[in-house]
Design a protein around this motif. Structure first.
Motif, PDB file in Angstrom:
ATOM      1  N   ARG A   3       0.778  -1.242   0.000  1.00 40.50           N
ATOM      2  CA  ARG A   3       0.311   0.172   0.284  1.00 40.50           C
ATOM      3  C   ARG A   3       1.157   0.577   0.035  1.00 40.50           C
ATOM      4  NH1 ARG A   3      -5.128   1.873   1.598  1.00 40.50           N
ATOM      5  NH2 ARG A   3      -6.222   0.475   1.683  1.00 40.50           N
ATOM      6  N   GLY A   6      -1.447   7.626   1.318  1.00 34.63           N
ATOM      7  CA  GLY A   6      -2.638   7.459   0.946  1.00 34.63           C
ATOM      8  C   GLY A   6      -2.896   9.426   0.712  1.00 34.63           C
ATOM      9  N   TYR A   8      -5.118  12.402  -1.410  1.00 34.25           N
ATOM     10  CA  TYR A   8      -6.433  12.524  -2.081  1.00 34.25           C
ATOM     11  C   TYR A   8      -6.114  13.634  -1.805  1.00 34.25           C
ATOM     12  CZ  TYR A   8     -10.970  10.549  -2.452  1.00 34.25           C
ATOM     13  OH  TYR A   8     -12.152  10.550  -3.009  1.00 34.25           O
ATOM     14  N   LEU A  32     -13.752   2.336  -4.620  1.00 36.06           N
ATOM     15  CA  LEU A  32     -11.771   3.057  -4.787  1.00 36.06           C
ATOM     16  C   LEU A  32     -10.954   2.201  -4.117  1.00 36.06           C
ATOM     17  CD1 LEU A  32     -10.096   4.749  -6.350  1.00 36.06           C
ATOM     18  CD2 LEU A  32     -11.188   7.034  -5.400  1.00 36.06           C
ATOM     19  N   TRP A  33      -9.392   2.300  -4.434  1.00 34.82           N
ATOM     20  CA  TRP A  33      -9.249   1.608  -3.670  1.00 34.82           C
ATOM     21  C   TRP A  33      -7.555   2.521  -3.801  1.00 34.82           C
ATOM     22  CZ3 TRP A  33      -9.343  -2.845  -0.189  1.00 34.82           C
ATOM     23  CH2 TRP A  33     -11.235  -3.898   0.234  1.00 34.82           C
ATOM     24  N   ARG A  34      -7.105   2.817  -3.022  1.00 41.18           N
ATOM     25  CA  ARG A  34      -5.669   3.930  -4.107  1.00 41.18           C
ATOM     26  C   ARG A  34      -4.552   3.533  -3.533  1.00 41.18           C
ATOM     27  NH1 ARG A  34      -7.109   8.237  -6.553  1.00 41.18           N
ATOM     28  NH2 ARG A  34      -8.982   9.442  -6.236  1.00 41.18           N
ATOM     29  N   GLY A  35      -3.413   3.372  -4.164  1.00 43.36           N
ATOM     30  CA  GLY A  35      -2.359   3.518  -3.755  1.00 43.36           C
ATOM     31  C   GLY A  35      -1.684   1.758  -4.028  1.00 43.36           C
ATOM     32  N   SER A 156      -5.080   1.481 -12.451  1.00 36.16           N
ATOM     33  CA  SER A 156      -4.416   2.284 -13.316  1.00 36.16           C
ATOM     34  C   SER A 156      -3.268   2.944 -12.919  1.00 36.16           C
ATOM     35  CB  SER A 156      -5.280   3.419 -12.594  1.00 36.16           C
ATOM     36  OG  SER A 156      -6.816   3.475 -13.141  1.00 36.16           O
ATOM     37  N   LEU A 179      -8.134   9.766 -10.596  1.00 34.07           N
ATOM     38  CA  LEU A 179      -7.220   8.405 -10.617  1.00 34.07           C
ATOM     39  C   LEU A 179      -5.348   8.687 -11.511  1.00 34.07           C
ATOM     40  CD1 LEU A 179      -9.792   5.924 -12.533  1.00 34.07           C
ATOM     41  CD2 LEU A 179      -9.479   6.519 -10.225  1.00 34.07           C
ATOM     42  N   ASP A 183      -3.897   2.883  -8.121  1.00 35.15           N
ATOM     43  CA  ASP A 183      -4.700   2.605  -8.371  1.00 35.15           C
ATOM     44  C   ASP A 183      -6.073   1.353  -8.580  1.00 35.15           C
ATOM     45  OD1 ASP A 183      -4.304   4.678  -6.401  1.00 35.15           O
ATOM     46  OD2 ASP A 183      -6.027   6.921  -7.898  1.00 35.15           O
TER      47      ASP A 183
END
Ligand code: MD3
Ligand code: FE
Length: 224
Positions: A3, A6, A8, A32-35, A156, A179, A183
């Motif tokens: 991970r 975060g 944003y 949405l799942w970031r990084g 992405s 995005l 992500d």
């Protein structure tokens, strides 16, 4: 799935709330799942697939070349030509089956789908989109699949992009979300048939992907 810290966020996305398993729901069915992706491993995997099934600009049924270059892996690959949009077991450029979906991609897809509330996701199709600067995707629905109860997992990589989604119709204002590389998005439930678009990719350079954005979508195209 290491991970990243975060980052944003898109100010245009209202009302974020946390998924049980750590993603963020942008709306009902959009997670949405970031990084969360190993960017280097994915870009290496894309290069391996593209060596067997090179990126190509497909023709729309209306006869225009798409600005996004595409390849596929998995039992079924999404293609477009004068005969229409559909899935094919063979790469029309080579006459051979598409390369297999890498096991690590299937493992990430299962984990992301399960964490978003879709524990039974078994993708058989994986479309890889490559966006050069300026490439875009106009608003459309994904409806060439047999079973809309299955979600879509979208990953992405490379240059960032503005993604836009409407609702079940194309009318009304779109919600946009930025995005970035690494992500992941899971689209299920009522969002599965939402209209969506990718705005023209802005000029830039990504340390691993150069002047490209890649998007990997894993889907269930055939009935289980
Ligand atoms: C929302 N690709 O290949 S993936 C596509 O970034 C496509 O290349 C975009 O749309 C891209 O068809 C977006 C995210 C995505 C995929 C399917 C969806 C969003 C979706 C289906 C319903 C709603
Ligand atoms: Fe789509």
């Amino acid at each position: 799935m290491p991970r990243r810290p975060g980052r944003y966020a898109s100010s245009s996305v209202a009302g974020l709330f946390a998924d049980a398993a750590g993603g963020e729901a942008l709306a009902s069915g959009i997670h949405l799942w970031r990084g969360v992706l190993d960017e280097r491993a994915y870009l290496d995997g894309i290069a391996v697939i593209a060596a067997a099934a090179p990126f190509r600009s497909m023709m729309t049924p209306g006869g225009r070349p798409m600005s996004v270059a595409m390849s596929n892996c998995g039992a079924l690959g999404w293609i477009s030509d004068a005969a229409g949009y559909r899935y094919s077991t063979l790469d029309p450029a080579s006459g051979r089956p598409w390369p297999a979906i890498p096991e690590a991609w299937l493992a990430d897809a299962a984990r992301l789908a399960t964490g978003s509330g879709y524990p039974d996701f078994r993708p058989d199709a994986c479309l890889i989109n490559r966006y050069a600067v300026g490439a875009r995707m106009t608003a459309h629905q994904d409806r060439n699949e047999a079973d809309f109860s299955q979600p879509i997992v979208s990953l992405s990589l490379g240059l960032p992009a503005t993604f836009a989604f409407h609702g079940p119709s194309r009318t009304g204002r779109a919600t946009t979300v930025e995005l970035a590389s690494g992500d992941a998005l899971v689209w299920g439930g009522e969002a599965r048939l939402f209209y969506h678009a990718v705005r023209p990719v802005r000029a830039g350079s990504h340390p691993l992907a150069g002047a490209f954005r890649y998007n990997i979508t894993m889907r269930r195209a055939a009935h289980q």
